[in-house]
Write a protein that holds these residues in place. Structure first.
Motif, PDB file in Angstrom:
ATOM      1  N   UNK A 152      -3.784 -12.402   5.894  1.00 29.22           N
ATOM      2  CA  UNK A 152      -3.128 -13.459   6.676  1.00 29.22           C
ATOM      3  C   UNK A 152      -2.771 -12.973   8.076  1.00 29.22           C
ATOM      4  N   UNK A 153      -2.811 -11.668   8.314  1.00 32.50           N
ATOM      5  CA  UNK A 153      -2.580 -11.146   9.662  1.00 32.50           C
ATOM      6  C   UNK A 153      -3.784 -11.399  10.574  1.00 32.50           C
ATOM      7  N   UNK A 154      -4.934 -11.606   9.988  1.00 30.70           N
ATOM      8  CA  UNK A 154      -6.168 -11.795  10.758  1.00 30.70           C
ATOM      9  C   UNK A 154      -6.766 -13.185  10.584  1.00 30.70           C
ATOM     10  N   UNK A 155      -6.360 -13.877   9.520  1.00 26.75           N
ATOM     11  CA  UNK A 155      -6.935 -15.165   9.171  1.00 26.75           C
ATOM     12  C   UNK A 155      -5.791 -16.100   8.829  1.00 26.75           C
ATOM     13  N   UNK A 156      -6.078 -17.265   8.296  1.00 29.42           N
ATOM     14  CA  UNK A 156      -5.017 -18.200   7.936  1.00 29.42           C
ATOM     15  C   UNK A 156      -4.265 -17.698   6.700  1.00 29.42           C
ATOM     16  N   UNK A 157      -2.995 -18.072   6.633  1.00 27.58           N
ATOM     17  CA  UNK A 157      -2.163 -17.712   5.481  1.00 27.58           C
ATOM     18  C   UNK A 157      -2.346 -18.780   4.403  1.00 27.58           C
ATOM     19  N   UNK A 158      -2.898 -18.393   3.272  1.00 24.67           N
ATOM     20  CA  UNK A 158      -3.207 -19.365   2.217  1.00 24.67           C
ATOM     21  C   UNK A 158      -2.233 -19.244   1.050  1.00 24.67           C
ATOM     22  N   UNK A 159      -1.025 -18.714   1.341  1.00 27.05           N
ATOM     23  CA  UNK A 159      -0.083 -18.498   0.238  1.00 27.05           C
ATOM     24  C   UNK A 159       0.291 -19.790  -0.471  1.00 27.05           C
ATOM     25  N   UNK A 160       0.408 -20.906   0.285  1.00 24.42           N
ATOM     26  CA  UNK A 160       0.808 -22.161  -0.357  1.00 24.42           C
ATOM     27  C   UNK A 160      -0.326 -22.725  -1.203  1.00 24.42           C
ATOM     28  N   UNK A 161      -1.566 -22.520  -0.761  1.00 23.05           N
ATOM     29  CA  UNK A 161      -2.701 -22.918  -1.587  1.00 23.05           C
ATOM     30  C   UNK A 161      -2.734 -22.097  -2.873  1.00 23.05           C
TER      31      UNK A 161
END
Length: 265
Positions: A152-161
């Motif tokens: 997520x530091x380099x790309x989108x944060x998908x934690x909610x997905x």
């Protein structure tokens, strides 16, 4: 009164399962209030935690198999720490001889203590899992959650997905446990939330005693942002899935039908 007695028993078993985290908190507090001699504080913490781990095994509180799981978490946690400190997410500003890329080696024990709690609680409460998802579903999910802490530091944060995926996959899963000879059950997703919330509380205690330092705590300590609960929730899920997967591989994880759970919370 019966319900209160059961709650006290449950709390006592939980407290016993948290022995290693309690030692961590006490050590952090004492070494901050009374700076130890000869060695930097971080190195003394490493020595204390190593001795505690040896005592846990020699006293029989933890088995050799559980030690293997805890060691795995130590390595997983240390790897995450090195990356997060490099990215500036938090820091360890004090001196220490046993530091790797700015991360003291004792930090891995804070992750290992979560594994220690899970192993202890699993045994003390005679944990059984109901409608546990297939192994080939659980392992990729745990891997994806762990990798997101890096990507997520380099790309989108998908934690909610990923959180939504957890709810879907574990929607019908329950954890059953025994207190005072009576079995209870709880939705496993709810147990993830509870453990994640209490680890967030533990994180506030740890940062108050300068276990590590967030950028907004450089000048003075402040409460860790409530949003961190989501990070701990996902980390707890990874921890729980790894412990469960290893127990399943070794054939020690009971899988039951929903009819065997006697009461629900």
């Amino acid at each position: 009164m019966r319900g209160l007695e059961q709650l006290v028993r449950f709390g006592w078993e939980q407290a016993l399962s948290c022995l290693f985290p309690v030692v961590i908190f006490v050590s952090l507090a004492i070494t901050q209030i009374m700076p130890p001699p000869l060695l930097p504080r971080y190195d003394w913490l490493l020595i204390i935690f190593l001795l505690m781990q040896v005592w846990m095994v020699r006293s029989g509180l933890e088995s050799v198999d559980e030690l293997k799981v805890i060691t795995l978490f130590h390595l997983i946690g240390l790897t995450l720490e090195i990356f997060k400190v490099h990215m500036g997410s938090w820091s360890y500003p004090e001196e220490g001889y046993f530091k790797v890329f700015g991360v003291p080696l004792y930090s891995g024990f804070m992750y290992a203590s979560v594994a220690s709690y899970l192993c202890q609680a699993w045994r003390r409460l005679q944990i059984e899992l109901v409608k546990w998802p297939p192994f080939l579903t659980v392992v990729p999910l745990a891997a994806a959650i762990y990798l997101n802490f890096f990507t997520h530091h380099y790309w989108i944060d998908v934690r909610w997905w990923l959180s939504g995926l957890v709810i879907i996959i574990f929607w019908q899963s329950w954890v059953t446990y025994e207190v005072g000879g009576i079995r209870y059950r709880m939705p496993i997703v709810f147990s993830f939330v509870l453990i994640g919330f209490f680890i967030w509380i533990a994180e506030n205690i740890a940062t108050f005693f300068s276990a590590w330092e967030y950028p907004n705590q450089t000048d003075a300590w402040s409460l860790v942002h409530l949003g961190k609960v989501s990070s701990w929730l996902l980390l707890v899920i990874v921890s729980f899935l790894i412990v469960a997967a290893l127990k399943q591989v070794k054939g020690k994880m009971p899988l039951t039908s929903s009819d065997e759970a006697e009461k629900s919370i």
